[in-house]
Every structure is written in structure tokens, then in C-alpha cells.
Enzyme design. Structure first.
Site, PDB file in Angstrom:
ATOM      1  N   HIS A   1     -68.571  75.452   9.382  1.00  0.00           N
ATOM      2  CA  HIS A   1     -69.493  76.594   9.342  1.00  0.00           C
ATOM      3  C   HIS A   1     -70.280  76.538   8.036  1.00  0.00           C
ATOM      4  O   HIS A   1     -69.704  76.262   6.974  1.00  0.00           O
ATOM      5  CB  HIS A   1     -68.690  77.895   9.425  1.00  0.00           C
ATOM      6  CG  HIS A   1     -69.539  79.118   9.422  1.00  0.00           C
ATOM      7  ND1 HIS A   1     -70.209  79.557  10.559  1.00  0.00           N
ATOM      8  CD2 HIS A   1     -69.866  79.981   8.431  1.00  0.00           C
ATOM      9  CE1 HIS A   1     -70.895  80.645  10.258  1.00  0.00           C
ATOM     10  NE2 HIS A   1     -70.721  80.928   8.976  1.00  0.00           N
TER      11      HIS A   1
ATOM     12  N   ALA B   1     -73.311  68.453   2.248  1.00  0.00           N
ATOM     13  CA  ALA B   1     -71.926  68.779   1.849  1.00  0.00           C
ATOM     14  C   ALA B   1     -71.004  68.787   3.068  1.00  0.00           C
ATOM     15  O   ALA B   1     -69.862  68.320   3.008  1.00  0.00           O
ATOM     16  CB  ALA B   1     -71.896  70.130   1.145  1.00  0.00           C
TER      17      ALA B   1
ATOM     18  N   ASN C   1     -63.489  73.859  13.201  1.00  0.00           N
ATOM     19  CA  ASN C   1     -64.925  74.126  13.223  1.00  0.00           C
ATOM     20  C   ASN C   1     -65.475  73.939  11.815  1.00  0.00           C
ATOM     21  O   ASN C   1     -64.751  74.092  10.832  1.00  0.00           O
ATOM     22  CB  ASN C   1     -65.164  75.572  13.678  1.00  0.00           C
ATOM     23  CG  ASN C   1     -66.634  75.936  13.727  1.00  0.00           C
ATOM     24  OD1 ASN C   1     -67.469  75.157  14.225  1.00  0.00           O
ATOM     25  ND2 ASN C   1     -66.988  77.106  13.222  1.00  0.00           N
TER      26      ASN C   1
ATOM     27  N   MET D   1     -72.600  75.687  20.017  1.00  0.00           N
ATOM     28  CA  MET D   1     -73.156  77.037  19.892  1.00  0.00           C
ATOM     29  C   MET D   1     -72.675  78.006  20.980  1.00  0.00           C
ATOM     30  O   MET D   1     -73.363  78.969  21.306  1.00  0.00           O
ATOM     31  CB  MET D   1     -74.693  76.969  19.903  1.00  0.00           C
ATOM     32  CG  MET D   1     -75.266  76.121  18.788  1.00  0.00           C
ATOM     33  SD  MET D   1     -74.749  76.658  17.150  1.00  0.00           S
ATOM     34  CE  MET D   1     -75.797  78.080  16.942  1.00  0.00           C
ATOM     35  N   ARG D   2     -71.504  77.761  21.541  1.00  0.00           N
ATOM     36  CA  ARG D   2     -70.917  78.703  22.498  1.00  0.00           C
ATOM     37  C   ARG D   2     -69.603  79.222  21.931  1.00  0.00           C
ATOM     38  O   ARG D   2     -68.841  78.445  21.336  1.00  0.00           O
ATOM     39  CB  ARG D   2     -70.625  78.027  23.855  1.00  0.00           C
ATOM     40  CG  ARG D   2     -71.783  77.285  24.481  1.00  0.00           C
ATOM     41  CD  ARG D   2     -72.927  78.179  24.877  1.00  0.00           C
ATOM     42  NE  ARG D   2     -72.570  79.180  25.864  1.00  0.00           N
ATOM     43  CZ  ARG D   2     -73.427  80.093  26.305  1.00  0.00           C
ATOM     44  NH1 ARG D   2     -74.667  80.145  25.847  1.00  0.00           N
ATOM     45  NH2 ARG D   2     -73.049  80.989  27.202  1.00  0.00           N
TER      46      ARG D   2
ATOM     47  N   GLY E   1     -76.442  66.976  15.840  1.00  0.00           N
ATOM     48  CA  GLY E   1     -75.250  66.147  15.709  1.00  0.00           C
ATOM     49  C   GLY E   1     -75.149  65.357  14.420  1.00  0.00           C
ATOM     50  O   GLY E   1     -74.539  64.285  14.402  1.00  0.00           O
TER      51      GLY E   1
ATOM     52  N   ASP F   1     -65.631  82.563  13.861  1.00  0.00           N
ATOM     53  CA  ASP F   1     -65.631  82.196  12.443  1.00  0.00           C
ATOM     54  C   ASP F   1     -64.442  82.772  11.676  1.00  0.00           C
ATOM     55  O   ASP F   1     -64.552  83.165  10.509  1.00  0.00           O
ATOM     56  CB  ASP F   1     -66.964  82.598  11.775  1.00  0.00           C
ATOM     57  CG  ASP F   1     -68.149  81.882  12.403  1.00  0.00           C
ATOM     58  OD1 ASP F   1     -67.968  80.752  12.885  1.00  0.00           O
ATOM     59  OD2 ASP F   1     -69.246  82.464  12.436  1.00  0.00           O
TER      60      ASP F   1
HETATM   61  C1  GRF Z   1     -73.981  72.838  10.959  1.00  0.00           C
HETATM   62  O1  GRF Z   1     -74.622  73.454   9.884  1.00  0.00           O
HETATM   63  C2  GRF Z   1     -72.672  73.496  11.242  1.00  0.00           C
HETATM   64  O2  GRF Z   1     -72.073  74.053  10.123  1.00  0.00           O
HETATM   65  C3  GRF Z   1     -73.039  74.587  12.199  1.00  0.00           C
HETATM   66  O3  GRF Z   1     -74.055  74.040  13.003  1.00  0.00           O
HETATM   67  C4  GRF Z   1     -74.741  73.022  12.270  1.00  0.00           C
HETATM   68  C5  GRF Z   1     -74.716  71.795  13.117  1.00  0.00           C
HETATM   69  O4  GRF Z   1     -75.538  70.799  12.575  1.00  0.00           O
HETATM   70  N1  GRF Z   1     -71.890  75.048  12.944  1.00  0.00           N
HETATM   71  P1  GRF Z   1     -75.519  69.327  13.189  1.00  0.00           P
HETATM   72  O5  GRF Z   1     -75.816  69.445  14.671  1.00  0.00           O
HETATM   73  O6  GRF Z   1     -74.179  68.742  12.927  1.00  0.00           O
HETATM   74  O7  GRF Z   1     -76.611  68.621  12.437  1.00  0.00           O
END
Ligand code: GRF
Length: 206
Positions: free
Chosen positions: A113, A177, A111, A94-95, A16, A149
Site C-alpha cells: 500500500h 521504494a 498487500n 483494485m478489488r 504491474g 488496508d
Molecule cells: C502501488 O502503488 C501499490 O501500492 C498500490 O497500487 C499500486 C500498483 O502499482 N496498491 P503497480 O501496478 O504495481 O505499478
């Protein structure tokens, strides 16, 4: 005086850090969004503590408690609506969401990515960039469409790949970033500066 703020829900599965960036942004008095609900599909997601520290309602909806993806997504949808959520940010969720859910939140779901889409789709985007030997990768904020994506790109930030990078060091650099990129993306949307037409997102410059 503080104006109306966009009621935002954030879906997470992990540490998070992007959620934290949004939480921090929302503490800025003139930031035009507020986080009204955090949902995790995993009870051990570190982001849940981040939300609770910030006094944001945080709940676990585990995919393991549902017999179908549709039922799981319906539970998320119900929770978001009960909290009055108007806009949803995926932050390391992650779903893969069902088309029904994605279409219900059409243009109200973004989202982040860890690559410059359309390059390196999928869960191992950072590893793919390293394997491809690219000099530059980055992050993308995009509106969500049913296919993983894909969807109109809102913002992208380039990140250099450095000699000796591992997936951890590169992902750390990308994450830094991402944090700037995601808070700016939500700011632009909540300030009404983004329009989506014919699958292209346009940012107005006023
Ligand atoms: C990030 O790199 C995001 O782009 C990807 O999952 C990661 C989540 O990281 N979808 P976090 O839980 O916000 O540290």
C-alpha cells in the site's frame, strides 16, 4: 543447488510495476520464491504482458463475469489452487476481497500500500498524503485482513514528500521504494523468517 521455492500467485489490476519487481527478484538464483500464476481482473492490465514476457502463466478473471463478489473470489481461489499456489501477493489489485477468501488465505496473503499505514488508507493514499501536507509518507507491506488496508505490518519504507510534488511524482517515488520493499518482504516470508502471532508480524534476524 536451488532449494525449494515458495509457489506464489500475484493478483493485479494495472501496470504491474510491483509485479515486475517480483518477477525480477525471482530470476535471482537464490531467491526463495517463484511466481506460478498471475491473475488480473482487467484484460487491459499492463502487468499481463509483463507476466507473459517472463513466461509466467497469466489469466484474466473479470469481476464483471460474476454476479457476486463471493463467486468472483471463488473463481480466483480455484485458479490459485489449480496452479498449486501456496502464497498470494496483491500488487495493485483494485478489488476488495471477501472475508471468506481472506480467511482462507490467512497469513498467506500480503498487500503493498502506498502510505505508512495506518495513515492514509484507501485508494487515494498518495493524494491524501499531499492534501495533509506531510513531509514524509512511504509504503507498507502487510498481511491482509478482511477490513481494507488492515493487518499485521511486515515492512515499511519512508519516502520524502518534496516541494512541488504532484500525485504522479510522489507516487513514482513511492513506487521505487515499493519495488525494493515488496521483493524483500516476499524473500523474508519465503525464507521462513516471518512469524505472525497475535496480529503482529515478527522477522527473525538469523
Ligand atoms: C502501488 O502503488 C501499490 O501500492 C498500490 O497500487 C499500486 C500498483 O502499482 N496498491 P503497480 O501496478 O504495481 O505499478
Amino acid at each position: 543447488m536451488q532449494g525449494r521455492r515458495l509457489k506464489t500467485g500475484v493478483l493485479i489490476s494495472g501496470s504491474g510495476t510491483n509485479l515486475q519487481a517480483l518477477i525480477d527478484a525471482c530470476t535471482t538464483p537464490d531467491y526463495p520464491a517463484e511466481i506460478t500464476l498471475v491473475i488480473s481482473n482487467r484484460a487491459d492490465a499492463g502487468g499481463l504482458d509483463r507476466a507473459r514476457q517472463a513466461n509466467i502463466p497469466a489469466t484474466v478473471i473479470s469481476h464483471k463475469d460474476y454476479t457476486s463478489r463471493e463467486a468472483f473470489d471463488a473463481a480466483i481461489d480455484t485458479a490459485l489452487r489449480a496452479a498449486g499456489v501456496e502464497f498470494v501477493c496483491l500488487a495493485g489489485f483494485m478489488r476488495l476481497l471477501t472475508p471468506g477468501f481472506v480467511n482462507r488465505w490467512h497469513d498467506r496473503l500480503i498487500n503493498i500500500h502506498p502510505s505508512l499505514l495506518p495513515a492514509f488508507k484507501g485508494i487515494d493514499a498518495v493524494e491524501q498524503a499531499l492534501a495533509a501536507g506531510v513531509q514524509t509518507t512511504g509504503c507498507t507491506v502487510h498481511f491482509v485482513r478482511p477490513e481494507m488496508d488492515t493487518g499485521p505490518t511486515l515492512l515499511q519504507v519512508e519516502v520524502p514528500v518534496k516541494a512541488g510534488d504532484t500525485s504522479e511524482t510522489l507516487h513514482d517515488r513511492i513506487r521505487r521504494a515499493e519495488h525494493q520493499c515488496y521483493r524483500e518482504a516476499l524473500r523474508l516470508i519465503a525464507a521462513g523468517k516471518v512469524a505472525v502471532s497475535e496480529e503482529t508480524a515478527t522477522i527473525s534476524d538469523n
